[in-house]
Write a protein that holds these residues in place. Structure first.
Motif, PDB file in Angstrom:
ATOM      1  N   ASN A 106       0.825  -1.206   0.000  1.00 43.14           N
ATOM      2  CA  ASN A 106       0.000   0.000   0.000  1.00 43.14           C
ATOM      3  C   ASN A 106       0.862   1.261   0.000  1.00 43.14           C
ATOM      4  N   PRO A 107       0.455   2.269  -0.763  1.00 38.03           N
ATOM      5  CA  PRO A 107       1.226   3.512  -0.801  1.00 38.03           C
ATOM      6  C   PRO A 107       1.195   4.245   0.533  1.00 38.03           C
ATOM      7  N   ASP A 108       2.253   4.996   0.783  1.00 42.15           N
ATOM      8  CA  ASP A 108       2.395   5.745   2.021  1.00 42.15           C
ATOM      9  C   ASP A 108       2.501   7.223   1.691  1.00 42.15           C
ATOM     10  N   SER A 109       2.053   8.080   2.612  1.00 39.79           N
ATOM     11  CA  SER A 109       2.092   9.522   2.377  1.00 39.79           C
ATOM     12  C   SER A 109       2.213  10.238   3.704  1.00 39.79           C
ATOM     13  N   ASP A 110       2.936  11.352   3.696  1.00 42.63           N
ATOM     14  CA  ASP A 110       3.074  12.165   4.905  1.00 42.63           C
ATOM     15  C   ASP A 110       1.741  12.788   5.312  1.00 42.63           C
ATOM     16  N   ASN A 111       0.831  12.946   4.339  1.00 38.64           N
ATOM     17  CA  ASN A 111      -0.445  13.596   4.622  1.00 38.64           C
ATOM     18  C   ASN A 111      -1.483  12.663   5.230  1.00 38.64           C
ATOM     19  N   VAL A 112      -1.215  11.350   5.141  1.00 39.88           N
ATOM     20  CA  VAL A 112      -2.245  10.371   5.520  1.00 39.88           C
ATOM     21  C   VAL A 112      -1.758   9.458   6.643  1.00 39.88           C
ATOM     22  N   PHE A 113      -2.597   9.308   7.650  1.00 40.42           N
ATOM     23  CA  PHE A 113      -2.436   8.259   8.649  1.00 40.42           C
ATOM     24  C   PHE A 113      -3.374   7.144   8.204  1.00 40.42           C
ATOM     25  N   ASN A 114      -2.792   6.079   7.677  1.00 40.71           N
ATOM     26  CA  ASN A 114      -3.562   5.013   7.037  1.00 40.71           C
ATOM     27  C   ASN A 114      -3.939   3.942   8.050  1.00 40.71           C
ATOM     28  N   SER A 115      -5.233   3.618   8.114  1.00 42.13           N
ATOM     29  CA  SER A 115      -5.688   2.572   9.031  1.00 42.13           C
ATOM     30  C   SER A 115      -5.504   1.172   8.439  1.00 42.13           C
ATOM     31  N   TYR A 116      -5.097   1.083   7.178  1.00 39.81           N
ATOM     32  CA  TYR A 116      -4.770  -0.186   6.525  1.00 39.81           C
ATOM     33  C   TYR A 116      -5.842  -1.259   6.764  1.00 39.81           C
ATOM     34  N   TRP A 117      -7.077  -0.944   6.330  1.00 36.95           N
ATOM     35  CA  TRP A 117      -8.118  -1.964   6.425  1.00 36.95           C
ATOM     36  C   TRP A 117      -7.643  -3.254   5.756  1.00 36.95           C
ATOM     37  N   MET A 118      -7.045  -3.121   4.580  1.00 35.71           N
ATOM     38  CA  MET A 118      -6.474  -4.274   3.895  1.00 35.71           C
ATOM     39  C   MET A 118      -5.002  -3.998   3.574  1.00 35.71           C
ATOM     40  N   SER A 119      -4.152  -4.937   3.954  1.00 35.12           N
ATOM     41  CA  SER A 119      -2.779  -4.908   3.465  1.00 35.12           C
ATOM     42  C   SER A 119      -2.801  -5.503   2.060  1.00 35.12           C
ATOM     43  N   THR A 120      -2.269  -4.747   1.117  1.00 35.81           N
ATOM     44  CA  THR A 120      -2.422  -5.114  -0.297  1.00 35.81           C
ATOM     45  C   THR A 120      -1.064  -5.159  -0.984  1.00 35.81           C
ATOM     46  N   ALA A 121      -0.881  -6.135  -1.834  1.00 40.38           N
ATOM     47  CA  ALA A 121       0.378  -6.300  -2.563  1.00 40.38           C
ATOM     48  C   ALA A 121       0.138  -6.186  -4.060  1.00 40.38           C
ATOM     49  N   ILE A 122       0.984  -5.402  -4.715  1.00 37.22           N
ATOM     50  CA  ILE A 122       1.003  -5.323  -6.177  1.00 37.22           C
ATOM     51  C   ILE A 122       2.272  -6.012  -6.650  1.00 37.22           C
ATOM     52  N   LEU A 123       2.125  -7.027  -7.498  1.00 38.96           N
ATOM     53  CA  LEU A 123       3.291  -7.748  -8.007  1.00 38.96           C
ATOM     54  C   LEU A 123       3.763  -7.144  -9.325  1.00 38.96           C
TER      55      LEU A 123
END
Length: 389
Positions: free
Chosen positions: A285-302
């Motif tokens: 999942n992408p990360d950003s300084d603007n967002v505190f992500n609750s990560y409902w789903m951990s997601t992988a892109i291959l």
């Protein structure tokens, strides 16, 4: 013999790693028992009102209306905004169909916008590309717990005089620049499905700051009856969209544990992040300084170099006892919409959605996940990748 057979099945099932599921403690159990015992007669609305008030405070909104689903919330929002035939509503191409189907319920036309490669959420630039003289609203989805560039989306909404419905179904506990998911746009909706971070089994919530909209939603969700009417003088046809006191009791209890539940989700993601850091073929999942992500789903892109698109990979992981699910298919590709003119246009325009989705999977993210479960998931995933390379 039959008992032994069932015992073996149960043992095999217990070894599977589930894709999603809740954390239920004595806190929830005791609240539900109280609702079952006492949530009747003069107390029939007590748990519902408590939950709605606590929830509106949690997401920094003035008003909250409990519902049987998030889908119902979007339907009510579109109806309250008088959106209907001849109108267009912009939705992200990559989302669950529930974000879009209510547009069809009211007879309007969904227009599929691309997602941003940096957030996986709806792209501001793509919204502008989709705006026409018939555009009335945008449904912006906080995908998998992440949040879009809300500054840009709100700027565009002001520029084109568009209503904004925030689909926060998957993002309870997330923050954008310190503001909670559910506090953006003209109104917001949440899901409490059994797979969500905060659950009532099935259920949802509509929130807003506008008293007129709040009153309108309350009327529409109760068969078109004015709140407080006891003579059954419905003056229009509405819907039956209500939550039960037992569900509300469960939701209220879960809400009291929200920070704990979000911390659990973020811990699960941190386990995945640590274990995949050196695997170049996997992007989480992408990360950003603007967002505190609750990560409902951990997601992988291959990476495409693995030749393991989700159609190939998911059965392999399931055969290994690991329940995963696909990154949402572009709505412009699924049979329900693929033959529409808007879907055909989207397939030409939405390059990000169509490049990411085929290679994405949601990893097991249930609230009963253990660190050793994460080890097993990543080990099996890496083995499958190495066989292909």
């Amino acid at each position: 013999m039959e008992k032994e057979k069932n015992k073996g099945f149960a043992a095999a099932f217990s070894e599977r790693i589930p894709i999603a599921g809740p954390s239920i403690t004595e806190v929830e159990i005791n609240c539900v028992i109280d609702a079952v015992k006492n949530g009747w007669y003069n107390n029939a609305f007590e748990h519902i009102l408590r939950f709605e008030e606590a929830f509106s405070n949690a997401v920094d909104r003035k008003y909250a209306v409990s519902l049987p689903s998030c889908t119902a919330g979007i339907h009510l929002a579109l109806s309250a905004l008088n959106i209907g035939p001849g109108d267009e509503v912009i939705v992200p191409d990559c989302t669950w169909i529930a974000s879009c189907a209510p547009v069809n319920y009211v007879g309007a036309t969904p227009v599929f916008a691309d997602i941003d490669k940096n957030t996986w959420c709806i792209s501001g630039n793509s919204i502008e590309d989709c705006v026409s003289s018939n555009t009335k609203a945008v449904i912006a989805v906080n995908l998998y717990g992440n949040m879009p560039d809300w500054d840009d989306i709100l700027r565009i909404a002001r520029k084109y005089n568009l209503f904004i419905i925030e689909d926060a179904a998957e993002s309870i506990g997330s923050l954008y620049r310190g503001r909670p998911a559910g506090s953006f746009g003209d109104c917001s909706v949440f899901s409490f499905h059994g797979s969500k971070t905060l659950t009532t089994g099935e259920g949802g919530m509509f929130v807003c700051n506008d008293k007129k909209m709040y009153d309108r939603i309350n009327k529409l969700r109760d068969h078109g009856r004015v709140p407080g009417d006891v003579m059954f003088n419905n003056d229009e046809i509405g819907y039956k969209y209500k939550m039960s006191p037992i569900q509300a009791a469960l939701g209220h209890a879960q809400l009291s544990r929200l920070s704990e539940l979000v911390a659990m989700k973020r811990r699960i993601f941190s386990w995945y992040k640590e274990r995949t850091a050196a695997i170049e073929e996997i992007t989480l999942n992408p990360d950003s300084d603007n967002v505190f992500n609750s990560y409902w789903m951990s997601t992988a892109i291959l990476n495409a170099s693995t030749q393991l698109n989700k159609t190939i990979l998911i059965p392999m992981l399931r055969d290994s006892g690991i329940d995963v699910r696909p990154f949402f298919n572009p709505l412009s590709l699924i049979p329900a919409y693929s033959r529409t003119a808007q879907a055909k246009a989207a397939r030409e325009r939405n390059h990000v959605a169509h490049s990411i989705s085929p290679w994405g999977i949601n990893l097991p993210s249930s609230l009963v996940m253990t660190e050793s479960d994460t080890d097993r998931v990543v080990t099996v995933l890496l083995e499958l990748i190495q066989k292909k390379l």
